[in-house]
Design a protein around this motif. Structure first.
Motif, PDB file in Angstrom:
ATOM      1  N   LYS A 142     -26.623  17.032 -62.383  1.00 28.06           N
ATOM      2  CA  LYS A 142     -27.201  17.010 -63.842  1.00 28.06           C
ATOM      3  C   LYS A 142     -28.145  15.355 -63.799  1.00 28.06           C
ATOM      4  CE  LYS A 142     -27.909  21.504 -65.275  1.00 28.06           C
ATOM      5  NZ  LYS A 142     -28.582  22.281 -66.478  1.00 28.06           N
ATOM      6  N   PHE A 143     -27.351  14.139 -62.885  1.00 33.83           N
ATOM      7  CA  PHE A 143     -27.412  13.050 -62.916  1.00 33.83           C
ATOM      8  C   PHE A 143     -28.801  12.311 -62.968  1.00 33.83           C
ATOM      9  CE2 PHE A 143     -22.731  11.227 -62.386  1.00 33.83           C
ATOM     10  CZ  PHE A 143     -22.342  11.957 -63.908  1.00 33.83           C
ATOM     11  N   GLY A 144     -29.614  13.184 -62.231  1.00 28.97           N
ATOM     12  CA  GLY A 144     -30.759  13.375 -61.400  1.00 28.97           C
ATOM     13  C   GLY A 144     -31.714  13.169 -63.156  1.00 28.97           C
ATOM     14  N   ALA A 145     -31.400  14.572 -64.288  1.00 26.31           N
ATOM     15  CA  ALA A 145     -32.004  14.616 -65.083  1.00 26.31           C
ATOM     16  C   ALA A 145     -31.591  13.494 -66.295  1.00 26.31           C
ATOM     17  CB  ALA A 145     -32.413  16.391 -65.396  1.00 26.31           C
ATOM     18  N   TYR A 146     -30.988  13.585 -66.354  1.00 24.48           N
ATOM     19  CA  TYR A 146     -29.940  12.017 -66.864  1.00 24.48           C
ATOM     20  C   TYR A 146     -29.553  10.931 -66.824  1.00 24.48           C
ATOM     21  CZ  TYR A 146     -30.711  17.146 -69.465  1.00 24.48           C
ATOM     22  OH  TYR A 146     -30.599  18.550 -69.827  1.00 24.48           O
ATOM     23  N   PRO A 147     -30.753  10.133 -66.274  1.00 24.08           N
ATOM     24  CA  PRO A 147     -29.726   9.007 -65.747  1.00 24.08           C
ATOM     25  C   PRO A 147     -29.390   7.993 -66.868  1.00 24.08           C
ATOM     26  CG  PRO A 147     -32.257   8.768 -66.409  1.00 24.08           C
ATOM     27  CD  PRO A 147     -32.306  10.308 -66.132  1.00 24.08           C
ATOM     28  N   GLN A 148     -29.717   8.469 -68.322  1.00 23.68           N
ATOM     29  CA  GLN A 148     -29.384   7.429 -68.718  1.00 23.68           C
ATOM     30  C   GLN A 148     -27.722   7.533 -69.204  1.00 23.68           C
ATOM     31  OE1 GLN A 148     -30.424   4.557 -70.819  1.00 23.68           O
ATOM     32  NE2 GLN A 148     -32.132   4.699 -69.713  1.00 23.68           N
ATOM     33  N   ILE A 149     -27.870   8.985 -69.428  1.00 20.10           N
ATOM     34  CA  ILE A 149     -25.549   9.399 -69.171  1.00 20.10           C
ATOM     35  C   ILE A 149     -25.107   9.344 -68.284  1.00 20.10           C
ATOM     36  CG2 ILE A 149     -24.759  11.522 -69.447  1.00 20.10           C
ATOM     37  CD1 ILE A 149     -26.295  10.600 -72.132  1.00 20.10           C
ATOM     38  N   GLN A 150     -25.906   9.225 -66.753  1.00 16.50           N
ATOM     39  CA  GLN A 150     -25.477   8.428 -65.315  1.00 16.50           C
ATOM     40  C   GLN A 150     -24.595   6.680 -65.927  1.00 16.50           C
ATOM     41  OE1 GLN A 150     -27.628   8.952 -62.240  1.00 16.50           O
ATOM     42  NE2 GLN A 150     -26.054   8.074 -61.332  1.00 16.50           N
ATOM     43  N   ALA A 151     -25.898   6.427 -66.318  1.00 18.99           N
ATOM     44  CA  ALA A 151     -25.629   4.882 -66.409  1.00 18.99           C
ATOM     45  C   ALA A 151     -24.149   4.540 -67.550  1.00 18.99           C
ATOM     46  CB  ALA A 151     -27.048   4.349 -67.313  1.00 18.99           C
ATOM     47  N   PHE A 152     -24.034   5.250 -68.562  1.00 21.47           N
ATOM     48  CA  PHE A 152     -23.169   5.227 -69.493  1.00 21.47           C
ATOM     49  C   PHE A 152     -21.839   5.374 -68.783  1.00 21.47           C
ATOM     50  CE2 PHE A 152     -20.526   6.425 -72.415  1.00 21.47           C
ATOM     51  CZ  PHE A 152     -20.603   6.060 -73.191  1.00 21.47           C
ATOM     52  N   ILE A 180     -26.567  15.806 -76.217  1.00 18.90           N
ATOM     53  CA  ILE A 180     -26.934  14.231 -76.032  1.00 18.90           C
ATOM     54  C   ILE A 180     -28.233  13.805 -74.683  1.00 18.90           C
ATOM     55  CG2 ILE A 180     -24.961  13.570 -76.945  1.00 18.90           C
ATOM     56  CD1 ILE A 180     -23.754  12.199 -73.827  1.00 18.90           C
ATOM     57  N   THR A 181     -28.835  14.803 -74.602  1.00 24.57           N
ATOM     58  CA  THR A 181     -30.131  15.190 -73.507  1.00 24.57           C
ATOM     59  C   THR A 181     -30.944  13.874 -74.021  1.00 24.57           C
ATOM     60  OG1 THR A 181     -31.262  16.512 -74.312  1.00 24.57           O
ATOM     61  CG2 THR A 181     -29.161  17.066 -73.072  1.00 24.57           C
ATOM     62  N   LYS A 182     -31.409  13.816 -75.633  1.00 23.76           N
ATOM     63  CA  LYS A 182     -32.284  12.930 -75.321  1.00 23.76           C
ATOM     64  C   LYS A 182     -31.771  11.230 -75.591  1.00 23.76           C
ATOM     65  CE  LYS A 182     -35.797  16.462 -75.867  1.00 23.76           C
ATOM     66  NZ  LYS A 182     -35.862  16.759 -74.515  1.00 23.76           N
ATOM     67  N   TRP A 183     -30.416  11.108 -75.620  1.00 24.63           N
ATOM     68  CA  TRP A 183     -30.140   9.750 -76.012  1.00 24.63           C
ATOM     69  C   TRP A 183     -30.093   9.116 -74.649  1.00 24.63           C
ATOM     70  CZ3 TRP A 183     -24.477  10.271 -78.845  1.00 24.63           C
ATOM     71  CH2 TRP A 183     -24.876  11.225 -79.839  1.00 24.63           C
ATOM     72  N   ASN A 184     -29.957   7.952 -75.419  1.00 23.76           N
ATOM     73  CA  ASN A 184     -30.254   6.938 -73.750  1.00 23.76           C
ATOM     74  C   ASN A 184     -28.995   6.193 -74.057  1.00 23.76           C
ATOM     75  OD1 ASN A 184     -30.521   4.411 -76.064  1.00 23.76           O
ATOM     76  ND2 ASN A 184     -32.442   4.165 -76.136  1.00 23.76           N
TER      77      ASN A 184
END
Length: 166
Positions: free
Chosen positions: A86-96, A135-139
């Motif tokens: 799901k990293f593609g859908a949540y790049p900000q979580i991946q970046a963290f 945390i799907t909408k968090w940056n």
């Protein structure tokens, strides 16, 4: 008499406008994301020479107090659960997760669970889950700020050599 009534109506209207909170759109136009901004962040603006933004920030922030005790509940442990698919859908979580930011929180564990959207589980000392948050909408900055405010601080003197002696 009509003149006095109209002045009173105008005065009351101005008071209501002054006391009104900014809408989500107003906040976005000011550069704030209302759903992700904690009021504790507004206090740190002066550290960066941004004192003039403080009033607008206060109109756009979420109060970071717990209804139970008046203070924000802090937890000794947390787990961030996510699926790498799901990293593609949540790049900000991946970046963290891929950055050095998680290392700042020794009491945070990253757990990869197949098919799961990103969530945070806050736990007590025994590891029992007390809160679960999506945390799907968090940056990236919001995730870091959340852990800074909701996780117990670990003492700096607990370095690698002291905690991993044989």
């Amino acid at each position: 008499m009509i003149y006095r009534c109209s002045i009173v109506v105008i005065f009351v209207t101005l008071l209501q406008l002054a006391a009104a909170e900014f809408s989500a759109q107003d906040c976005r136009e000011l550069g704030f994301i209302k759903t992700e901004l904690f009021c504790s962040s507004c206090d740190s603006l002066s550290e960066y020479g941004l004192e003039e933004l403080k009033d607008h920030c206060r109109e756009c922030c979420q109060k970071d107090v717990d209804l139970g005790g008046g203070k924000l509940k802090v937890y000794p442990k947390a787990v961030l659960e996510v699926c790498t698919c799901k990293f593609g859908a949540y790049p900000q979580i991946q970046a963290f997760i891929k950055s050095d930011r998680p290392a700042k929180f020794p009491n945070l564990t990253i757990k990869y669970v197949r098919g799961l959207d990103p969530i945070v589980k806050l736990m007590d000392e025994s590891g029992a889950v007390k809160e679960t948050l999506s945390i799907t909408k968090w940056n990236t900055d919001t995730v870091q700020e959340f852990f800074e405010t909701r996780l117990t601080k670990v003492a700096d003197d607990e370095d690698f050599l002291k905690t991993n002696r044989v």
